[in-house]
Design a protein around this motif. Structure first.
Motif, short mmCIF file in Angstrom:
data_model
loop_
_atom_site.label_atom_id
_atom_site.label_comp_id
_atom_site.label_asym_id
_atom_site.label_seq_id
_atom_site.Cartn_x
_atom_site.Cartn_y
_atom_site.Cartn_z
N GLY A 28 -6.60 -6.58 4.48
CA GLY A 28 -7.70 -6.72 3.54
C GLY A 28 -8.65 -5.54 3.49
O GLY A 28 -9.00 -4.98 4.54
N PRO A 29 -9.07 -5.19 2.28
CA PRO A 29 -8.54 -5.69 1.02
C PRO A 29 -7.12 -5.17 0.80
O PRO A 29 -6.87 -3.98 0.98
N THR A 30 -6.21 -6.07 0.45
CA THR A 30 -4.83 -5.67 0.21
C THR A 30 -4.78 -4.61 -0.87
O THR A 30 -5.71 -4.45 -1.67
N ASN A 31 -3.65 -3.90 -0.94
CA ASN A 31 -3.55 -2.85 -1.95
C ASN A 31 -3.66 -3.40 -3.37
O ASN A 31 -4.26 -2.76 -4.24
N ASP A 32 -3.10 -4.58 -3.61
CA ASP A 32 -3.23 -5.16 -4.94
C ASP A 32 -4.70 -5.44 -5.27
O ASP A 32 -5.15 -5.20 -6.39
N LEU A 33 -5.44 -5.95 -4.30
CA LEU A 33 -6.86 -6.20 -4.53
C LEU A 33 -7.62 -4.89 -4.69
O LEU A 33 -8.53 -4.79 -5.52
N CYS A 34 -7.25 -3.87 -3.90
CA CYS A 34 -7.88 -2.56 -4.07
C CYS A 34 -7.70 -2.07 -5.51
O CYS A 34 -8.63 -1.51 -6.12
N ARG A 35 -6.51 -2.27 -6.06
CA ARG A 35 -6.26 -1.83 -7.44
C ARG A 35 -7.15 -2.59 -8.41
O ARG A 35 -7.69 -2.01 -9.36
N GLU A 36 -7.29 -3.90 -8.20
CA GLU A 36 -8.14 -4.70 -9.09
C GLU A 36 -9.60 -4.26 -8.99
O GLU A 36 -10.29 -4.14 -10.01
N LEU A 37 -10.07 -4.04 -7.77
CA LEU A 37 -11.46 -3.64 -7.59
C LEU A 37 -11.71 -2.25 -8.18
O LEU A 37 -12.77 -2.00 -8.79
N ALA A 38 -10.74 -1.35 -8.00
CA ALA A 38 -10.89 -0.01 -8.57
C ALA A 38 -10.83 -0.05 -10.09
O ALA A 38 -11.60 0.63 -10.78
N ALA A 39 -9.92 -0.87 -10.62
CA ALA A 39 -9.77 -0.96 -12.08
C ALA A 39 -11.04 -1.51 -12.73
O ALA A 39 -11.38 -1.13 -13.86
#
Length: 366
Positions: free
Chosen positions: A350-361
């Motif tokens: 955490g934050p998982t890479n998928d969540l990192c992408r969502e937060l960055a996006a």
């Protein structure tokens, strides 16, 4: 306080990494050596017994540990993260009471945020905190994927204390609160039992909370205010990308050692391929350093990018080294196999890479 790994500890960490990868059990002796090394106080302010290091210092220490033992690096990273939360959000009493023991290694800290069904963003927690008539709190529930479970002396626990969240974005949710729970509390029950593919020596396990009584003095931050604390975590510049850089360095070291042993540095193709891998590694390290320096216009976004890029780079470098060594890597590939599994494990933390992408996006929407 030390800010680097001495040769004796480095050897112990490397030996432990190979052993725990086979057994799946944490090495308590090497954890004790880490506690005694002085490294765990790197991010604690000087007035509380630490060295007052920056996020860049924390990242460098984490990278160095990860280059020989990624599991211990994750344990150390979580310890540093809890120390930072106490420094930033703790009351003067909490800082005076907790930070000295965390700085000198008497206490080891761990985070207990995740739980089954909560999702990577920790928005749908089932564990609860209910205020009792005397002002204290009762915590109940179960936390999963807690690194350092059974080793830690202090847990930073995230529970739901307010109404079910109505917001759908971000990391964490409204109505959540952090509590600092000591391992000797009879209501907290950490246990191992997770058979992990990577990070097998990280003591990542479960933490049960059953009628866990916690005084209000051990609440970290405002009631129902955990989302604000979580939002500031990535602003610190400390990044799991440092673990990935350490893993990638270890893989590259294997390739260089193999090349020297077999006189392959005289072969242009091999020499050039090593240079490409080293360049990839240095790119990841530079982004981690930029996150730690906190000089970017948006430090939090840079921290997200650093984890995304470094974790992907580490996996690619491990795979490329395996291909470069060919049958030799297959024959003596235990170290590479462990490194690759650990590299993949960072992406899921955490934050998982998928969540990192969502937060960055989400940053592009403003």
């Amino acid at each position: 306080m030390r800010t680097d790994i001495n040769s004796t500890l480095r050897t112990q960490l490397r030996t432990s990494a190979a052993t725990t990868a086979r057994t799946g059990e944490p090495d308590r002796e090497v954890v004790a050596e880490l506690r005694a090394s002085g490294l765990l106080g790197i991010g604690v302010p000087v007035e509380y017994g630490g060295t007052g290091g920056t996020a860049a210092d924390v990242n460098r220490v984490v990278e160095e540990i990860a280059s020989v033992n990624a599991s211990l690096a994750i344990i150390a990273f979580q310890h540093f993260a809890v120390c930072a939360r106490i420094t930033e959000w703790g009351t003067p009493e909490q800082r005076a009471r907790l930070l000295p023991a965390l700085a000198d290694g008497t206490w080891l800290a761990a985070s207990a945020w995740s739980e089954p069904g909560a999702g990577a963003a920790k928005r749908h927690l089932s564990s609860t905190g209910v205020r009792r008539h005397d002002g204290s709190w009762q915590l109940d529930g179960a936390k999963s994927f807690t690194t350092g479970a059974g080793l830690a002396d202090l847990y930073l626990v995230l529970v739901r204390t307010g109404p079910a969240p109505t917001d759908s974005g971000g990391y964490g949710a409204t109505g959540q609160t952090f509590f600092l729970v000591t391992a000797d509390n009879p209501g907290i029950r950490p246990r191992l039992g997770l058979d992990l593919i990577g990070m097998r020596g990280s003591a990542t396990g479960l933490v049960g909370l059953e009628r866990c009584a916690v005084p209000d003095a051990d609440r970290l931050g405002a009631t129902d205010g955990a989302q604000q604390v979580i939002a500031q975590v990535r602003e610190s510049g400390a990044t799991l990308g440092a673990v990935s850089v350490g893993i990638a360095q270890a893989a590259l070291d294997i390739a260089v050692c193999h090349a020297n042993r077999h006189d392959l540095l005289t072969v242009p193709m091999f020499r050039h391929r090593l240079t490409e891998l080293a360049t990839h590694l240095e790119s990841a390290r530079a982004l981690v350093d930029r996150a730690g320096a906190r000089t970017a216009p948006n430090p939090g976004l840079t921290t997200l990018y650093s984890k995304l890029y470094a974790s992907s780079a580490a996996e690619e470098i491990c795979l490329d080294v395996a291909r470069l060594l060919g049958s030799a890597g297959y024959q003596a590939g235990e170290g590479l196999t462990r490194l690759l599994a650990d590299a993949r494990g960072v992406a899921l933390m955490g934050p998982t890479n998928d969540l990192c992408r969502e937060l960055a996006a989400a940053s592009w929407e403003h």
